[in-house]
Design a protein around this motif. Structure first.
Motif, PDB file in Angstrom:
ATOM      1  N   MET A 219       0.913  -1.163  -0.038  1.00 14.49           N
ATOM      2  CA  MET A 219      -0.081   0.066   0.044  1.00 14.49           C
ATOM      3  C   MET A 219       0.908   1.358   0.059  1.00 14.49           C
ATOM      4  O   MET A 219       0.693   2.315  -0.653  1.00 14.49           O
ATOM      5  CB  MET A 219      -0.922  -0.034   1.085  1.00 14.49           C
ATOM      6  CG  MET A 219      -2.221  -1.048   1.040  1.00 14.49           C
ATOM      7  SD  MET A 219      -3.483  -0.784   2.346  1.00 14.49           S
ATOM      8  CE  MET A 219      -2.313  -1.428   3.915  1.00 14.49           C
ATOM      9  N   GLY A 220       1.977   1.096   1.025  1.00 13.55           N
ATOM     10  CA  GLY A 220       2.606   2.523   0.708  1.00 13.55           C
ATOM     11  C   GLY A 220       3.462   2.629  -0.510  1.00 13.55           C
ATOM     12  O   GLY A 220       3.517   3.707  -1.136  1.00 13.55           O
ATOM     13  N   THR A 221       3.856   1.519  -1.446  1.00  9.55           N
ATOM     14  CA  THR A 221       4.442   1.656  -2.695  1.00  9.55           C
ATOM     15  C   THR A 221       3.260   1.933  -3.845  1.00  9.55           C
ATOM     16  O   THR A 221       3.595   2.902  -4.522  1.00  9.55           O
ATOM     17  CB  THR A 221       5.111   0.297  -3.259  1.00  9.55           C
ATOM     18  OG1 THR A 221       5.801  -0.130  -2.121  1.00  9.55           O
ATOM     19  CG2 THR A 221       5.559   0.210  -4.333  1.00  9.55           C
ATOM     20  N   MET A 222       1.840   1.892  -3.675  1.00  9.55           N
ATOM     21  CA  MET A 222       1.046   2.250  -4.435  1.00  9.55           C
ATOM     22  C   MET A 222       0.792   3.608  -4.070  1.00  9.55           C
ATOM     23  O   MET A 222       0.434   4.421  -4.959  1.00  9.55           O
ATOM     24  CB  MET A 222      -0.165   1.466  -4.127  1.00  9.55           C
ATOM     25  CG  MET A 222      -0.066  -0.245  -4.803  1.00  9.55           C
ATOM     26  SD  MET A 222      -1.672  -0.990  -4.399  1.00  9.55           S
ATOM     27  CE  MET A 222      -2.862  -0.236  -4.064  1.00  9.55           C
ATOM     28  N   ALA A 223       0.654   4.077  -2.957  1.00  3.37           N
ATOM     29  CA  ALA A 223       0.501   5.550  -2.431  1.00  3.37           C
ATOM     30  C   ALA A 223       1.611   6.300  -2.886  1.00  3.37           C
ATOM     31  O   ALA A 223       1.410   7.443  -3.524  1.00  3.37           O
ATOM     32  CB  ALA A 223       0.300   5.521  -0.896  1.00  3.37           C
TER      33      ALA A 223
END
Length: 146
Positions: A118-122
């Motif tokens: 999720m951090g990478t996608m954000a």
């Protein structure tokens, strides 16, 4: 009977907050500042934050597994107006479905990976933001005006 109990509890968990959510339906979506979005991506990528969140979620799932089901079934019956199966007041999800006992461990093991993703996608969405805003503006211009 196990399926009935689990279905009723799932329904109760999903339906309980519905009136509260309905009250907020007319409110505009909250604006998240760019800085806050960046902080979120950074937090989700932080191994210590991931570990703390995974431990918290594991603890919460342990508590839920040991919650007495009898009172919940009674409440679900009152909410739905239907007759619910009789469940001993001391019965827990862990005692009804012993295999559910592995869920807290699974959460602790898998949640950090999900948070990293999720951090990478954000971060990726943040990089795409200017292009997405430009695309939205062009789409707005191309729509017929009333």
């Amino acid at each position: 009977m196990r399926k009935s109990v689990l279905s009723a509890l799932s329904l109760a968990a999903l339906a309980a907050p519905a009136p509260l959510l309905a009250q907020d339906a007319d409110l505009p979506a909250p604006e998240i500042e760019e800085e806050a979005q960046g902080d979120l991506a950074q937090k989700f990528s932080d191994p210590e934050y991931q570990r703390e969140t995974a431990m918290l979620m594991r603890t919460l799932s342990e508590v839920l597994l040991d919650l007495p089901l009898g009172p919940l079934m009674e409440a679900a019956g009152e909410m739905s107006g239907e007759e619910m199966p009789e469940v001993d007041r001391d019965t827990t999800l862990r005692s009804m479905a012993p295999e559910a006992g592995r869920i807290p461990e699974e959460i602790e093991r898998n949640l950090p990976r999900a948070m990293e993703a999720m951090g990478t996608m954000a971060e990726a969405l943040e990089e795409m933001r200017p292009a997405l805003e430009e695309m939205a503006a062009r789409l707005q211009e191309s729509l017929p005006q009333e």
